[in-house]
Structures are given as C-alpha cells and as structure tokens.
Design a protein around this motif. Structure first.
Motif, PDB file in Angstrom:
ATOM      1  N   ASP A   1      51.909   8.914-132.055  1.00 39.71           N
ATOM      2  CA  ASP A   1      51.811   8.910-130.592  1.00 39.71           C
ATOM      3  C   ASP A   1      52.554   7.714-130.000  1.00 39.71           C
ATOM      4  OD1 ASP A   1      50.261  11.220-130.633  1.00 39.71           O
ATOM      5  OD2 ASP A   1      48.385  10.112-130.783  1.00 39.71           O
ATOM      6  N   MET A   2      52.398   6.550-130.619  1.00 39.72           N
ATOM      7  CA  MET A   2      53.134   5.371-130.152  1.00 39.72           C
ATOM      8  C   MET A   2      54.636   5.565-130.335  1.00 39.72           C
ATOM      9  SD  MET A   2      51.067   1.945-131.231  1.00 39.72           S
ATOM     10  CE  MET A   2      49.297   1.735-130.976  1.00 39.72           C
ATOM     11  N   GLN A   3      55.022   6.199-131.443  1.00 45.20           N
ATOM     12  CA  GLN A   3      56.440   6.418-131.702  1.00 45.20           C
ATOM     13  C   GLN A   3      57.064   7.299-130.620  1.00 45.20           C
ATOM     14  OE1 GLN A   3      58.283   4.994-133.923  1.00 45.20           O
ATOM     15  NE2 GLN A   3      60.178   6.152-133.672  1.00 45.20           N
ATOM     16  N   ARG A   4      56.358   8.338-130.223  1.00 51.73           N
ATOM     17  CA  ARG A   4      56.874   9.205-129.159  1.00 51.73           C
ATOM     18  C   ARG A   4      57.000   8.422-127.857  1.00 51.73           C
ATOM     19  NH1 ARG A   4      52.783  13.006-131.160  1.00 51.73           N
ATOM     20  NH2 ARG A   4      53.764  14.515-132.579  1.00 51.73           N
TER      21      ARG A   4
ATOM     22  N   SER B   1      50.164  -7.959-126.045  1.00 52.80           N
ATOM     23  CA  SER B   1      48.944  -7.723-125.283  1.00 52.80           C
ATOM     24  C   SER B   1      47.980  -6.943-126.164  1.00 52.80           C
ATOM     25  CB  SER B   1      49.237  -6.931-124.002  1.00 52.80           C
ATOM     26  OG  SER B   1      48.054  -6.686-123.273  1.00 52.80           O
ATOM     27  N   SER B   2      46.712  -7.307-126.126  1.00 49.46           N
ATOM     28  CA  SER B   2      45.662  -6.605-126.877  1.00 49.46           C
ATOM     29  C   SER B   2      45.995  -6.447-128.357  1.00 49.46           C
ATOM     30  CB  SER B   2      45.396  -5.234-126.246  1.00 49.46           C
ATOM     31  OG  SER B   2      44.953  -5.382-124.914  1.00 49.46           O
ATOM     32  N   GLY B   3      46.607  -7.469-128.928  1.00 46.76           N
ATOM     33  CA  GLY B   3      46.885  -7.459-130.361  1.00 46.76           C
ATOM     34  C   GLY B   3      48.145  -6.743-130.778  1.00 46.76           C
ATOM     35  N   LEU B   4      48.878  -6.132-129.846  1.00 47.88           N
ATOM     36  CA  LEU B   4      50.104  -5.407-130.179  1.00 47.88           C
ATOM     37  C   LEU B   4      51.301  -6.175-129.619  1.00 47.88           C
ATOM     38  CD1 LEU B   4      51.124  -2.732-131.504  1.00 47.88           C
ATOM     39  CD2 LEU B   4      51.216  -1.785-129.190  1.00 47.88           C
TER      40      LEU B   4
ATOM     41  N   MET C   1      53.973   0.022-123.477  1.00 45.90           N
ATOM     42  CA  MET C   1      52.694  -0.662-123.716  1.00 45.90           C
ATOM     43  C   MET C   1      51.544  -0.032-122.934  1.00 45.90           C
ATOM     44  SD  MET C   1      52.899  -3.123-125.978  1.00 45.90           S
ATOM     45  CE  MET C   1      51.721  -4.438-125.638  1.00 45.90           C
ATOM     46  N   LYS C   2      51.816   0.509-121.773  1.00 46.43           N
ATOM     47  CA  LYS C   2      50.748   1.154-121.007  1.00 46.43           C
ATOM     48  C   LYS C   2      50.129   2.294-121.812  1.00 46.43           C
ATOM     49  CE  LYS C   2      52.459   0.066-116.366  1.00 46.43           C
ATOM     50  NZ  LYS C   2      53.118   0.584-115.140  1.00 46.43           N
ATOM     51  N   THR C   3      50.953   3.005-122.575  1.00 46.33           N
ATOM     52  CA  THR C   3      50.449   4.083-123.426  1.00 46.33           C
ATOM     53  C   THR C   3      49.893   3.529-124.736  1.00 46.33           C
ATOM     54  OG1 THR C   3      52.058   5.645-122.516  1.00 46.33           O
ATOM     55  CG2 THR C   3      51.096   6.184-124.661  1.00 46.33           C
ATOM     56  N   ALA C   4      50.603   2.568-125.322  1.00 46.66           N
ATOM     57  CA  ALA C   4      50.257   2.082-126.659  1.00 46.66           C
ATOM     58  C   ALA C   4      48.903   1.383-126.703  1.00 46.66           C
ATOM     59  CB  ALA C   4      51.351   1.163-127.170  1.00 46.66           C
ATOM     60  N   VAL C   5      48.546   0.640-125.652  1.00 43.72           N
ATOM     61  CA  VAL C   5      47.292  -0.137-125.678  1.00 43.72           C
ATOM     62  C   VAL C   5      46.226   0.457-124.768  1.00 43.72           C
ATOM     63  CG1 VAL C   5      48.560  -2.237-126.220  1.00 43.72           C
ATOM     64  CG2 VAL C   5      48.017  -1.720-123.831  1.00 43.72           C
TER      65      VAL C   5
ATOM     66  N   LYS D   1      43.988   2.642-125.169  1.00 45.58           N
ATOM     67  CA  LYS D   1      42.674   2.820-125.767  1.00 45.58           C
ATOM     68  C   LYS D   1      42.145   1.540-126.429  1.00 45.58           C
ATOM     69  CE  LYS D   1      43.466   7.743-126.636  1.00 45.58           C
ATOM     70  NZ  LYS D   1      43.534   8.809-127.663  1.00 45.58           N
ATOM     71  N   ARG D   2      42.857   0.457-126.260  1.00 49.09           N
ATOM     72  CA  ARG D   2      42.432  -0.801-126.864  1.00 49.09           C
ATOM     73  C   ARG D   2      41.645  -1.636-125.854  1.00 49.09           C
ATOM     74  NH1 ARG D   2      46.619  -3.253-131.207  1.00 49.09           N
ATOM     75  NH2 ARG D   2      47.249  -1.288-132.206  1.00 49.09           N
ATOM     76  N   LYS D   3      40.816  -2.498-126.388  1.00 45.46           N
ATOM     77  CA  LYS D   3      40.020  -3.380-125.554  1.00 45.46           C
ATOM     78  C   LYS D   3      40.916  -4.410-124.872  1.00 45.46           C
ATOM     79  CE  LYS D   3      36.214  -6.722-125.835  1.00 45.46           C
ATOM     80  NZ  LYS D   3      35.278  -7.428-126.754  1.00 45.46           N
ATOM     81  N   VAL D   4      40.644  -4.665-123.609  1.00 50.24           N
ATOM     82  CA  VAL D   4      41.365  -5.704-122.885  1.00 50.24           C
ATOM     83  C   VAL D   4      40.986  -7.060-123.466  1.00 50.24           C
ATOM     84  CG1 VAL D   4      41.756  -6.811-120.658  1.00 50.24           C
ATOM     85  CG2 VAL D   4      41.488  -4.323-120.786  1.00 50.24           C
ATOM     86  N   GLU D   5      41.994  -7.847-123.845  1.00 45.98           N
ATOM     87  CA  GLU D   5      41.742  -9.149-124.460  1.00 45.98           C
ATOM     88  C   GLU D   5      42.370 -10.253-123.626  1.00 45.98           C
ATOM     89  OE1 GLU D   5      43.062  -9.199-128.497  1.00 45.98           O
ATOM     90  OE2 GLU D   5      42.045  -7.322-129.027  1.00 45.98           O
TER      91      GLU D   5
END
Length: 704
Positions: free
Chosen positions: A304-307, A552-555, A586-590, A592-596
């Motif tokens: 999904d990130m690759q797309r 951002s958020s570990g990525l 990044m809007k798509t990639a993170v 579902k990740r927690k805001v850090e």
C-alpha cells in the motif's frame, strides 16, 4: 569337369567366411542384447520411485511477498497443481501424443523409425535438425540429463528411456511428462503453463488451448504466447492439423478450435515494485545457502505504501524530469522504494544507484557537527556576506538577516551562516559526521562542501535522516525480514541491532528541533501533513536537483527529483515538488500510525552548562516583530520575502515565542517568575579542542 571343380573349390572358402561373419554377428548381437538387457535392468533398479519423481522439482522457485504476506511476484520455475492421469483432459493427452510421439503406445521407449529418420536428416544437412526422441526419451532428458546433442548423451538417453518403460506404465510416464516438462515463461507442467498463459487451471483446457501448450514443447521461448502470440497461434494450428492426421480429432473439431480466439492472460506489469526487488533480492546470496528447494522471501515492502509512493512521484515530478523516493521505518525496514517514474521505460534505480548533489539537505551534517562542537539552537549567529579564501557564498536573493539564532538560520537555509560554521568547526569535522551517518560516496572538504557539493545517493541520505529520527542510533536499511521453505522451515530471520550510537541524544534532539522549525516556519512548509514533521529541503544550482528528506511517526522518507542529464528544471526547488510529493506520500503512509511528538529537549553535557544569576530573575522581554531574515521591523509594516520554494508573506513574527507556539510547545498564559535553578547556556569546547575561528565575533558561540 575341371572348371566346375575349380568353381566349387573357390566358393567353398567364401561360404565359410560368410557363415563365420554371420555367426560372429549373431554372437555379437546376442552379447549386445544381453549387455543391453543387463544395463537396462541395472539402470531400472537405480531409478527413483514414481512418487519420488513427482516430488522432485527442476530448479528453485522463489515467491516474493510483501510485509503483509501479499505476493509481489514469483521468480524461477513455477509449478502448478499436479494432475493425476485421470484428471488430465483428453484433448491435452491427445495433442501431446499426436505432435510429439504418435507411436507412443506401441514402442518400448525408443522409436527405431524416428531415430532412423533423425539420423538421415543429420547426414543430409550436417547438423541435428529433426528430433527422433519419444516422449519417454524427452522425460529422461528433462529429469536426468541435459540438452547437449552428442552421441554419448543420446546413448544414455536411450538407455534411460528403456529402463523407464520397464519400471513405469505408459500412463505413469505420460503423467510425469505432462506435469514436469518445461513450457516456457518459467512454467513447469501443464497446470502451471495454463495458469501462466490462460489464467486458469489445466483441468479446464479447451482444444485450442491444449494445442497451444502442446506446441510449446518444441521451442518454449519461440512459441510462447506472451512473447510472440502470432507464432504461438501458428504453431497451434500445425498441432491441430497433426491431431487430425493422427485421427485424434475430426476435421470439424479442428476447424472449430480457432486458436486465434483464445484469450491470453494479461502480462504482469513491470511496475515500481521491481525497483525494490531488484535491490533487495540480491541480498539473498548473503543470507542463505539454500539454492534448490522452493522458498518464500518475506520482504519489508508495504504494498500500500509502495502504491502511494509511486503515485506521489508520478503526480508531482515536473515534466521531463525523473523522481525517486525511499521510505525507511524506525528499525531500518524499507517500506517503499521508487527509482523512477516508470520501470518499464527505465529500470535504472535512481534511489540506490544515482549520485547527485544534495544541496542544502547536506546542512544537517553541518549543523549536527556544530551542535556537537558546542553550538545550540538558541545561539546567535550573523547572516552577512562572507569570503573564505577565494570563495564567496551568497544567499538566495542576496538577502542577509544580520544577527539571528541558529534555529532561524537553519529554518531559512542561510548559506552564509552554514559557510561560517563550516569555517569555524572545520569541513573535515563535517565530513566525519556524514561518514558516521552512512554516506558512502566520496566527500570533498573544500569550503563549499557545506552547501552540498559532494554527490550522494538518496538511500544513504534517507538512512542518515532515519538515524536522526532514531535519536542518534545507527539505522541500516534492509529489504528482507524472513526466508523460509514452502514447508515453513525458517532459513533466515532479521534482527534489529540498536547498539551503535552515532551521536549523543542531545545532538539528535537539537537537529530535530532545527528540522521541525524548517518544516513549520521555513523552507519546508509544503511538507506539512497535520502532525509533527522534521525535515530539510535541498536545491542545487540552477534547479538541477530538488530534495526533501524528513520523518514523522517513526517513518523517514527521502525524495529526489531532477533530470538524468542534470539539466535545469523549472520549479524544482526542494520546498516545492519534492516537499509536496513527501507530504502526499506521508499522509497515506502514516495515516494509521500514532501521532508522535518529537523529543527536542536538549539535555546538554556538563561542560556546556554554566549558571547565570542574571537570567534567573526579572521580567521577560517583550516580543518584537522581525522579518524573514530575523531583522526587527515596525509593527504593521508589511515586508515580502521569498523562501526556498515558498511564497511571499506579510509581517512574519519569528521571535522565539512565536516559534514555540507554532511548534506546539505551549506556554503559560501569563509569565511566571521562575524558581531559582541552574540555567543551561552553551559554552565553548575546551580550548584544546577548539579550532581557530575566522568568524566575526557575532557568529561565535557565546563566551568564545
């Protein structure tokens, strides 16, 4: 009478010699037959059993999976479902026997008529042009021998074929043949071939499809439907004619088959995933020794990130330019890799192979080296014209801000300040910092190196930013998490090693502070995604290269854009297209990740701390309005300014209180008198570690 006796005496020895030759030939033939029978029996006893032959593959198949177990593609030989003899469609059996071995049911494994015909053609043309091999011989060659056309190999093939016929039934031999022969496109067996070329299993083969597959055996590459559909259809038409001639089908059935109307499976698109697999799969040689048994390779790639990465590059790259993107997780796992706008037209991986100048993105090493040498984000430096040797750097637009703090100088990518810092701490110190963080390309130590004149790779730069995100712990990018056999036996499992520390945490916190400011208030504003982002833009002279790298958020994600021929590209500033591509991805990639929140609290070492009683008491100074260069301005007076890749703005209030509010650090509504406590103020390095500075007094750390 005399003449008759003479003739009789002359014919006597001739007859004797003739019968001697006949007897010798019979004896030799008998001995040869006995020897052949013995040899066949010996070979027969050494042959594997039927079930063993069913389970032995012809080569290694590799299934490549993404991090979630989705299959990316398969490489090497492909094996479909094993079909037992009763399950194989009759049209498939008839097609194969008709075109490859019409006398299959009647010969003992070798067809003397076919061999004689093959030898005759060999004598006429001087080379092997027509095969005389039976299905049994082809099976022997596929399983036990090679395709070298020599008399020695042919003799072994015949011996094996005779032994196979003695050990297995005709049905078993045909079952083995149809399930093990190579049909092109990496497919072994009719089921794999059917799925490869027609997108369904072999149980449902039509007459036309069976004719296409039967025609592949002669030359899998030449007659492959995916390589040359016209040649495949032409060959299938010949197969149908042979089947009709052999009585396997009627003329009506042959006419109705219509191979040209067969719907072929779509060819898998060589999409951006191949950039990643071309980089990751060669690592297998270093990880495992298994080279025969089929294996599954679990990669770090998130499909999904690759797309999302491919879409961001394709939609944001300027016309005529190329783009690349790498996304690395907090443990070094590469989640996305795009090496260009289209793998089909160019498989050159610009993320891992291309070396380009990073421009101002290089300043992260300059400022980290400065922080480690004693600078702090709040130190005052002077943005003013400077000449070092024969080099006179200038800012974009030739604008100079005078006295500003380090944070503002980084946020607005002030070239003169970077040059002055480099001259102060030494370019070799900066080069050492870059080497520590994984830059593998040559680094020059000329004064201009502070502006990113040394070529780098996007993967190396992204790795460096990932190590900053990890608070100074070394991050090594990798693409394979696990390798296992099809039975589930684990051959390799990746492990994260976080033991190597590159810089003290307070240095990583300081540069993160600067990069967060660059995104929120400086040149990287286009990279904002609604959650904390730290990053840095980079633009080379004449807009030949545009960069944005951040996390951002570990990525951590790095983006590069430019032309392969290094010609200028309009609008390619790092703060524009690259930063926009970063934000879109990044809007798509993170999502579902927690805001850090970033840990940007600098816990300075003892040698940089000194108490200052004057700072402990007294009311805070009133904030003032400053322009983009940090120069005081009158309230209400509008000043336009041009950021790297930004737009004009009016009345920017860029004092520390405003920056803190933008970064969400917060402050009490009303100032409170602080309690007496030690206050952290930067102090210079011990004298023996301080290089002689050529900077103006205002650019030196306080106290120097």
């Amino acid at each position: 009478m005399a003449r008759g006796k003479k003739r009789k005496s002359e014919q006597g020895p001739a007859r004797k010699w003739f019968w001697r030759l006949v007897k010798t030939g019979l004896i030799a033939g008998l001995l040869a037959t006995i020897s052949l029978v013995v040899a066949v029996l010996v070979v027969r006893s050494s042959l594997p059993g039927f079930e063993d032959l069913k389970s032995s593959p012809n080569g290694q198949m590799i299934r490549v999976l993404d991090v979630n177990g989705k299959e990316l593609f398969s490489m090497g030989p492909s094996y479909g479902e094993w079909l037992q003899y009763p399950d194989i469609p009759e049209v498939m059996k008839a097609a194969m026997v008709s075109v490859e071995d019409r006398r299959y049911e009647n010969h003992p494994g070798v067809d003397p008529i076919g061999i004689a015909r093959s030898i005759q053609v060999r004598m006429q043309r001087g080379h092997w042009a027509q095969g005389g091999s039976t299905i049994t011989q082809q099976l022997a060659r596929n399983i036990f021998l090679n395709n070298n056309r020599t008399f020695g190999r042919k003799g072994r093939e015949i011996l094996l074929a005779l032994a196979i016929e003695r050990k297995f039934s005709k049905e078993q031999i045909l079952e083995l043949y149809l399930n093990k022969v190579y049909y092109g496109g990496g497919a072994y067996g009719i089921d794999a071939a059917s799925r490869r070329f027609f997108a369904h299993g072999a149980r449902d083969l039509s007459l036309a499809e069976a004719a296409i597959i039967a025609g592949l055996v002669k030359a899998p590459s030449r007659y492959s439907p995916t390589a040359d559909a016209k040649a495949a259809i032409g060959r299938a038409t010949v197969v149908l004619e042979v089947m009709q001639d052999a009585g396997a089908i009627t003329a009506t059935e042959a006419a109705e088959a219509q191979p040209a109307s067969v719907k072929l499976a779509p060819e898998p698109r060589q999409n951006s995933v191949r950039y990643f697999t071309d980089w990751a799969l060669p690592q297998l040689e270093l990880l495992i020794d298994e080279a025969v048994e089929p294996i599954e390779v679990w990669t770090t790639l998130d499909l999904d990130m690759q797309r999302a990465a491919a879409t961001a590059i394709q939609s944001r790259v300027p016309a005529g330019a190329q783009g690349a993107l790498v996304a690395i997780d907090r443990d070094g796992a590469v989640r996305a890799m795009v090496g260009g706008t289209d793998y089909v037209t160019s498989n050159y991986n610009r993320a891992t192979q291309a070396v380009r100048q990073p421009g101002s993105a290089w300043k992260v090493f300059v400022y980290m080296a400065a922080l480690e040498a004693g600078y702090s984000p709040d130190d005052t430096v002077t943005d003013a014209p400077i000449t070092i040797g024969n080099w006179t750097p200038r800012n974009s637009g030739n604008r100079y801000a005078g006295d500003i703090d380090v944070r503002t100088a980084f946020a607005f990518s002030k070239n003169t300040v970077a040059a002055a810092i480099g001259n102060d701490i030494g370019t070799s110190t900066i080069a050492n910092m870059a080497r520590r963080f994984g830059i593998t390309t040559p680094i020059d130590t000329n004064p201009s190196m502070v502006l990113g004149t040394s070529d780098v790779r996007l993967l190396d730069m992204t790795r460096a930013f990932a190590s900053i995100s990890a608070k100074g712990v070394a991050i090594t990018p990798f693409g394979i998490t696990k390798v296992q056999t099809m039975k589930g036996d684990v051959l390799y499992q990746s492990k994260f090693d976080g033991s190597r520390v590159l810089v003290d945490p307070w240095v990583a916190a300081g540069i993160t502070d600067l990069m967060q400011t660059a995104v929120n208030t400086g040149t990287g504003r286009a990279a904002q995604i609604g959650r904390p982002v730290a990053g840095k833009t980079g633009t080379t002279s004449s807009n030949k290269d545009g960069w944005f790298l951040g996390f951002s958020s570990g990525l951590t994600t790095g983006v590069w854009m430019g032309r392969d021929d290094a010609k200028p590209v309009g609008g390619l500033q790092g703060g524009r297209a690259p930063a926009s591509a970063f934000a879109q991805f990044m809007k798509t990639a993170v999502a579902k990740r927690k805001v850090e929140q970033f840990d940007t609290e600098l816990v300075l070492p003892e040698w940089q701390l000194e108490p200052d009683e004057d700072e402990l008491f007294g009311e805070p100074e009133d904030g003032i309005y400053v322009d983009e260069n940090g120069m005081p301005i009158e309230t209400g007076r509008g000043i336009e300014f041009d950021l790297e890749g930004g737009e004009a703005a009016d009345n920017p209030r860029l004092d520390q209180e405003w920056i803190d509010s933008v970064l969400g650090r917060g402050a009490d509504p009303a100032p409170r008198r602080p309690e007496p406590a030690p206050v952290r103020k930067p102090r210079p390095l011990p004298p023996q570690n301080q290089p002689e500075s050529l900077l103006p007094e205002t650019l030196r750390p306080e106290g120097q």
